[in-house]
Scaffold this motif. Structure first.
Motif, short mmCIF file in Angstrom:
data_model
loop_
_atom_site.label_atom_id
_atom_site.label_comp_id
_atom_site.label_asym_id
_atom_site.label_seq_id
_atom_site.Cartn_x
_atom_site.Cartn_y
_atom_site.Cartn_z
N GLU A 286 105.55 -21.20 87.91
CA GLU A 286 104.36 -21.59 87.15
C GLU A 286 104.70 -21.81 85.68
O GLU A 286 104.17 -22.72 85.04
CB GLU A 286 103.27 -20.54 87.30
N LYS A 289 106.37 -25.18 85.31
CA LYS A 289 105.40 -26.27 85.43
C LYS A 289 104.57 -26.42 84.15
O LYS A 289 104.24 -27.53 83.73
CB LYS A 289 104.47 -26.02 86.62
N TYR A 293 104.13 -29.53 81.70
CA TYR A 293 102.78 -30.03 81.41
C TYR A 293 102.59 -30.28 79.91
O TYR A 293 101.88 -31.21 79.52
CB TYR A 293 101.73 -29.04 81.91
N GLU A 423 97.13 -29.82 89.69
CA GLU A 423 98.32 -29.50 90.47
C GLU A 423 99.23 -28.49 89.77
O GLU A 423 99.81 -27.61 90.41
CB GLU A 423 99.10 -30.79 90.74
N LEU A 424 99.38 -28.60 88.46
CA LEU A 424 100.32 -27.75 87.72
C LEU A 424 99.68 -26.48 87.17
O LEU A 424 100.39 -25.62 86.64
CB LEU A 424 100.93 -28.54 86.56
N MET A 489 108.26 -29.97 87.59
CA MET A 489 106.93 -30.02 88.20
C MET A 489 106.97 -29.84 89.71
O MET A 489 105.92 -29.75 90.36
CB MET A 489 106.25 -31.34 87.85
#
Length: 492
Positions: A286, A289, A293, A423-424, A489
């Motif tokens: 996470e 990601k 982002y 999604e992220l 990602m």
């Protein structure tokens, strides 16, 4: 059982969708009519002389005001969503927000000279939109039972059409009413639009089937006192700071917009630091990601920095440098603001099919890079148009071409941004991340509003080329790191 069947039949009476979608569609359409109607004429009102009924602001200051106004609308979507989730519920938040928006437009519509009611009206519209905009979208999603993703997606497409119908009609209607210095009549039309939206929202609420009636996570009495104290303290501190600043004699509209721009930048920086530097039980995946982002967030902010110059820099170019006729029919400069929503309605289905066919072969970073490249190319075209306009007015179709290129960029970045945000999003922040996505709009609008100051030092062609170079360079960086970002990602 018979009752369930009956309600199910009733639910599908509007083209297979809950009847509540019509209520929300019309509410959003009229709210967007009021918002884009005001936005289409606001810049011209701010720069108009007092004799012409305006505020007589310098053009760079007026551009900054419009930019900060747009930024605050998106910035307040975060607390607006929180208030609905914790205190009011989405349905009351939308109603309250709509009433506040209408009151804001009424303040601006009152034919009283002076700036006080104008600033009050803009402030009310910002607060009201922050309450309404995030929560009406939430209600659209809640109309559909879990598992009915296809119907929900179709419902959002219908809702999106309402946004663009309102945005398409408003500039033409409002700008024609506001011609010849009748600014308050234009502002009044925006108030009437919001009033119509509110009326049908109240009358159609029975079709919402209880959606949004109660907060998702209502505060306990102790929590209400705690957060109420925090909010009151923050409001008093901000008010005191402004009063002290005014007392020094150095507070101006220009400087105030700069302060708000800095604040708009600080908020997402602080928020990302809070997510990444705290534990929050985030997994290593996470965290990776979220780092990816941030790249997309910055890219989006650069995109909106240029894209949302439409109601200011491009609007003025339409007024001062173009022959405002379409097929021989004269139009107002603000009517050119209808080009964008018209083109969006035409090309949304085309891009929806395109992304499905491309599948996983093109990642989010590459789509963002294409969006940035397109917005850059649009300002290369603007630079050419500005150079040609030095010899006299040019065809308004140059602006149509610019908006066409920009729409290709928007449809490559905006819907993809919503999808990749979901999604992220880390599990602990899933419900908040869409608000974070809207912060990219806020940052872009705020910074974009300040860029017009460059026109004091450079020519229009150089100004447009400078912004184009920033966007195209950002696109090149994204392409260069796209493979690495796909890995971060978790894209195939």
């Amino acid at each position: 059982m018979a009752g369930d069947v009956g309600s199910r039949v009733q639910e599908r009476t509007i083209f297979g969708h809950p009847r509540g979608i019509v209520t929300l569609f019309l509410t959003e359409m009229w709210e967007r009519f009021s918002f884009y109607g005001l936005r289409a004429i606001l810049y011209f009102f701010l720069i108009a002389t007092a004799a012409g009924g305006g505020l007589g602001l310098p053009k760079p200051t007026a551009t900054a005001v419009v930019g900060v106004y747009g930024a605050l609308v998106y910035l307040l979507a975060l607390p607006g969503g929180w208030i609905a989730d914790r205190i009011l519920g989405a349905r009351r938040a939308v109603l309250t927000g709509g009433v506040i928006i209408m009151l804001g437009h009424i303040c601006m519509a009152l034919p009283i000279r002076g700036a006080a009611l104008i600033w009050l009206g803009l402030g009310l519209i910002v607060v009201g939109t922050g309450l309404l905009k995030p929560n009406i979208s939430t209600m659209v999603g809640q109309l559909y039972p879990e598992g009915e993703n296809a119907r929900r997606d179709a419902g959002f497409s219908i809702f999106y059409l309402g946004i663009n119908l309102g945005a398409f009609a408003a500039p033409y209607v409002v700008s024609n009413l506001a011609k010849d210095g009748r600014w308050h009549l234009g502002f009044g039309a925006a108030a009437v639009g919001m009033a119509i939206g509110l009326t049908q929202y109240i009358l159609g609420s029975r079709h919402l089937r209880g959606v949004g009636e109660t907060p998702g996570h209502r505060l306990t009495p102790k929590e209400r006192r705690h957060f109420g104290l925090i909010a009151l303290t923050g409001l008093l501190a901000a008010t005191l700071a402004v009063v002290v600043w005014a007392a020094t004699g150095t507070l101006t509209v220009d400087r105030f917009t700069v302060a708000l721009t800095v604040l708009t930048i600080v908020v997402p920086v602080g928020y990302f630091a809070y997510i990444l530097l705290g534990s929050h039980n985030l997994t290593a995946d996470e965290r990776l990601k979220m780092k990816a982002y941030i790249w997309l967030f910055v890219a989006a902010a650069i995109f909106w920095m240029i894209y949302d110059l439409a109601p200011t820099v491009l609007n003025e170019f339409a007024a001062e440098k173009t022959d405002l006729r379409i097929f021989g029919h004269p139009i107002t400069a603000a009517t050119t603001q209808s080009f964008n929503p018209l083109l969006i309605m035409i090309f949304v289905p085309v891009f929806a099919v395109l992304w499905v066919r491309l599948g996983d072969r093109v990642g989010a970073a590459q789509k963002f890079a294409f969006g940035l490249f397109m917005i850059g190319v649009s300002f290369v075209v603007m630079a050419i148009a500005a150079a040609l306009a030095q010899s006299g007015r040019i065809s308004v179709w140059w602006l149509f071409l610019v908006y066409l290129i920009q729409v290709f960029g928007e449809l490559s970045l905006s819907p993809v941004g919503l999808s990749v945000t979901v999604e992220l999003a880390p599990h602990a922040f899933r419900s908040q991340m869409l608000g974070v996505w809207y912060l990219s709009f806020a940052v872009g609008d705020a910074i974009g509003g300040q860029t017009a100051r460059l026109l004091r030092y450079v020519s229009e062609p150089v100004y447009f080329l400078t912004l184009a170079a920033i966007a195209i360079a950002a696109a090149a960086v994204l392409i260069g790191f796209s493979h690495r970002l796909r890995v971060l990602m978790g894209e195939r």
